[in-house]
Design a protein around this motif. Structure first.
Motif, PDB file in Angstrom:
ATOM      1  N   VAL A   1       5.320  -8.656   2.012  1.00 47.34           N
ATOM      2  CA  VAL A   1       6.076  -8.178   0.837  1.00 47.34           C
ATOM      3  C   VAL A   1       7.396  -8.933   0.651  1.00 47.34           C
ATOM      4  O   VAL A   1       8.000  -8.871  -0.414  1.00 47.34           O
ATOM      5  CB  VAL A   1       6.348  -6.657   0.888  1.00 47.34           C
ATOM      6  CG1 VAL A   1       5.059  -5.875   0.808  1.00 47.34           C
ATOM      7  CG2 VAL A   1       7.159  -6.282   2.109  1.00 47.34           C
ATOM      8  N   LYS A   2       7.825  -9.662   1.692  1.00 42.83           N
ATOM      9  CA  LYS A   2       9.067 -10.429   1.585  1.00 42.83           C
ATOM     10  C   LYS A   2       8.853 -11.815   0.975  1.00 42.83           C
ATOM     11  O   LYS A   2       9.804 -12.466   0.565  1.00 42.83           O
ATOM     12  CB  LYS A   2       9.703 -10.592   2.969  1.00 42.83           C
ATOM     13  CG  LYS A   2      10.177  -9.284   3.575  1.00 42.83           C
ATOM     14  CD  LYS A   2      10.674  -9.496   4.994  1.00 42.83           C
ATOM     15  CE  LYS A   2      11.045  -8.151   5.621  1.00 42.83           C
ATOM     16  NZ  LYS A   2      11.250  -8.255   7.060  1.00 42.83           N
ATOM     17  N   ILE A   3       7.587 -12.272   0.934  1.00 40.82           N
ATOM     18  CA  ILE A   3       7.342 -13.640   0.456  1.00 40.82           C
ATOM     19  C   ILE A   3       6.533 -13.695  -0.830  1.00 40.82           C
ATOM     20  O   ILE A   3       6.274 -14.777  -1.348  1.00 40.82           O
ATOM     21  CB  ILE A   3       6.659 -14.503   1.550  1.00 40.82           C
ATOM     22  CG1 ILE A   3       5.296 -13.932   1.956  1.00 40.82           C
ATOM     23  CG2 ILE A   3       7.585 -14.651   2.760  1.00 40.82           C
ATOM     24  CD1 ILE A   3       4.499 -14.839   2.897  1.00 40.82           C
ATOM     25  N   VAL A   4       6.122 -12.542  -1.354  1.00 41.53           N
ATOM     26  CA  VAL A   4       5.335 -12.534  -2.588  1.00 41.53           C
ATOM     27  C   VAL A   4       5.690 -11.291  -3.410  1.00 41.53           C
ATOM     28  O   VAL A   4       6.114 -10.280  -2.847  1.00 41.53           O
ATOM     29  CB  VAL A   4       3.816 -12.575  -2.275  1.00 41.53           C
ATOM     30  CG1 VAL A   4       3.329 -11.241  -1.722  1.00 41.53           C
ATOM     31  CG2 VAL A   4       3.008 -12.992  -3.493  1.00 41.53           C
ATOM     32  N   HIS A   5       5.568 -11.409  -4.729  1.00 42.94           N
ATOM     33  CA  HIS A   5       5.746 -10.246  -5.600  1.00 42.94           C
ATOM     34  C   HIS A   5       4.379  -9.587  -5.763  1.00 42.94           C
ATOM     35  O   HIS A   5       3.434 -10.251  -6.193  1.00 42.94           O
ATOM     36  CB  HIS A   5       6.239 -10.661  -6.989  1.00 42.94           C
ATOM     37  CG  HIS A   5       7.474 -11.493  -6.969  1.00 42.94           C
ATOM     38  ND1 HIS A   5       8.732 -10.952  -6.787  1.00 42.94           N
ATOM     39  CD2 HIS A   5       7.661 -12.830  -7.100  1.00 42.94           C
ATOM     40  CE1 HIS A   5       9.627 -11.912  -6.819  1.00 42.94           C
ATOM     41  NE2 HIS A   5       9.007 -13.066  -7.010  1.00 42.94           N
ATOM     42  N   PHE A   6       4.280  -8.326  -5.440  1.00 39.57           N
ATOM     43  CA  PHE A   6       3.020  -7.621  -5.671  1.00 39.57           C
ATOM     44  C   PHE A   6       3.018  -7.040  -7.081  1.00 39.57           C
ATOM     45  O   PHE A   6       4.005  -6.459  -7.528  1.00 39.57           O
ATOM     46  CB  PHE A   6       2.825  -6.476  -4.672  1.00 39.57           C
ATOM     47  CG  PHE A   6       2.109  -6.889  -3.424  1.00 39.57           C
ATOM     48  CD1 PHE A   6       0.748  -7.162  -3.457  1.00 39.57           C
ATOM     49  CD2 PHE A   6       2.787  -7.022  -2.224  1.00 39.57           C
ATOM     50  CE1 PHE A   6       0.076  -7.555  -2.315  1.00 39.57           C
ATOM     51  CE2 PHE A   6       2.130  -7.409  -1.070  1.00 39.57           C
ATOM     52  CZ  PHE A   6       0.767  -7.672  -1.119  1.00 39.57           C
ATOM     53  N   VAL A   7       1.898  -7.224  -7.759  1.00 40.11           N
ATOM     54  CA  VAL A   7       1.702  -6.669  -9.094  1.00 40.11           C
ATOM     55  C   VAL A   7       0.464  -5.780  -9.027  1.00 40.11           C
ATOM     56  O   VAL A   7      -0.609  -6.240  -8.616  1.00 40.11           O
ATOM     57  CB  VAL A   7       1.479  -7.776 -10.144  1.00 40.11           C
ATOM     58  CG1 VAL A   7       1.265  -7.154 -11.517  1.00 40.11           C
ATOM     59  CG2 VAL A   7       2.653  -8.745 -10.160  1.00 40.11           C
ATOM     60  N   GLY A   8       0.616  -4.542  -9.389  1.00 41.36           N
ATOM     61  CA  GLY A   8      -0.495  -3.611  -9.324  1.00 41.36           C
ATOM     62  C   GLY A   8      -1.045  -3.292 -10.703  1.00 41.36           C
ATOM     63  O   GLY A   8      -0.305  -3.231 -11.691  1.00 41.36           O
ATOM     64  N   VAL A   9      -2.340  -3.120 -10.772  1.00 40.08           N
ATOM     65  CA  VAL A   9      -2.988  -2.658 -12.000  1.00 40.08           C
ATOM     66  C   VAL A   9      -3.823  -1.436 -11.639  1.00 40.08           C
ATOM     67  O   VAL A   9      -4.394  -1.363 -10.554  1.00 40.08           O
ATOM     68  CB  VAL A   9      -3.883  -3.753 -12.645  1.00 40.08           C
ATOM     69  CG1 VAL A   9      -3.038  -4.912 -13.109  1.00 40.08           C
ATOM     70  CG2 VAL A   9      -4.977  -4.214 -11.711  1.00 40.08           C
ATOM     71  N   GLY A  10      -3.861  -0.484 -12.550  1.00 35.87           N
ATOM     72  CA  GLY A  10      -4.579   0.742 -12.274  1.00 35.87           C
ATOM     73  C   GLY A  10      -6.088   0.555 -12.251  1.00 35.87           C
ATOM     74  O   GLY A  10      -6.624  -0.343 -12.887  1.00 35.87           O
ATOM     75  N   ARG A  11      -6.752   1.377 -11.479  1.00 37.69           N
ATOM     76  CA  ARG A  11      -8.219   1.453 -11.485  1.00 37.69           C
ATOM     77  C   ARG A  11      -8.584   2.918 -11.527  1.00 37.69           C
ATOM     78  O   ARG A  11      -7.898   3.741 -10.915  1.00 37.69           O
ATOM     79  CB  ARG A  11      -8.820   0.803 -10.228  1.00 37.69           C
ATOM     80  CG  ARG A  11      -8.777  -0.699 -10.267  1.00 37.69           C
ATOM     81  CD  ARG A  11      -9.645  -1.295  -9.193  1.00 37.69           C
ATOM     82  NE  ARG A  11     -11.060  -1.131  -9.520  1.00 37.69           N
ATOM     83  CZ  ARG A  11     -12.019  -1.762  -8.846  1.00 37.69           C
ATOM     84  NH1 ARG A  11     -11.736  -2.549  -7.851  1.00 37.69           N
ATOM     85  NH2 ARG A  11     -13.288  -1.589  -9.185  1.00 37.69           N
ATOM     86  N   PRO A  12      -9.648   3.236 -12.249  1.00 40.20           N
ATOM     87  CA  PRO A  12     -10.049   4.644 -12.310  1.00 40.20           C
ATOM     88  C   PRO A  12     -10.219   5.245 -10.913  1.00 40.20           C
ATOM     89  O   PRO A  12     -10.803   4.615 -10.026  1.00 40.20           O
ATOM     90  CB  PRO A  12     -11.395   4.585 -13.049  1.00 40.20           C
ATOM     91  CG  PRO A  12     -11.334   3.318 -13.852  1.00 40.20           C
ATOM     92  CD  PRO A  12     -10.536   2.354 -13.020  1.00 40.20           C
TER      93      PRO A  12
END
Length: 193
Positions: A123-134
């Motif tokens: 988490v210190k070296i990349v940006h996490f992007v989340g998308v929803g799933r049912p």
């Protein structure tokens, strides 16, 4: 600094849900591009009818062909072995120090983040992007930027089951991917169509 989105996964096979996620996140965050990056060896056990890493890579190439802003990364397939995101991001940052990476994950993966390899360092070296799933919460103690996308309940498992059951996968995968599945005889008998 170039803003690069990465959408990893087995892509066994890639389907329109993957393309919707990549495209929606690209536009929502103003990314320069999103690379779909098939894993070499997924951490879970493979099904005997699974496609090889090279076949999955080819299907992803066919899926994004001609789509501006979406591309394919053969990085993990060429690296070989079990694909750990931490190792991949670390190497990518060494190869492309002028790029900022955004790793896109679905709600099911968000729920599993505490079990990811070296997650506290990752988490210190990349940006996490989340998308929803049912059926997933999308909540996490880790820093994740959520992007709302049109959600469809579609999975590679469903595609494989449809092919094996001689059902249609029209509109669920790009036409070129469907043609490749048929020609290669993946997920069942090549005369399924």
């Amino acid at each position: 600094m170039k803003k690069i989105g990465l959408l990893g996964g087995t892509f066994n096979p890639p389907h329109i849900g993957h393309l919707i996620i990549a495209n929606e996140v690209k536009h929502a965050l103003g990314l320069d591009e999103v690379r779909l990056m098939p894993t070499a060896i997924p951490p879970h056990k493979s099904n005997p009818t699974d496609a090889t890493p090279e076949q999955r890579l080819r299907m992803v190439e066919l899926a994004v062909e001609g789509t501006h802003g979406l591309s394919v990364s053969a990085f993990e397939v060429e690296l070989g072995g079990v694909s750990y995101t931490y190792e991949t991001i670390k190497l990518l940052k060494e190869h492309e120090p002028e790029s900022d990476f955004y790793f896109i994950i679905g709600g099911d993966m968000i729920d599993m983040l505490p079990k990811w390899y070296k997650i506290d360092e990752l988490v210190k070296i990349v940006h996490f992007v989340g998308v929803g799933r049912p059926g997933t919460s999308g909540k996490s103690d880790y820093p994740i930027r959520m992007v709302h996308i049109p959600e469809i309940e579609l999975s590679s498992t469903l595609i494989r089951e449809r092919v094996e059951a001689k059902g249609t996968i029209r509109f669920l995968v790009p036409e070129k991917v469907e043609d490749f599945i048929r020609l290669e005889g993946l997920y069942g008998n090549p005369t399924n169509y």
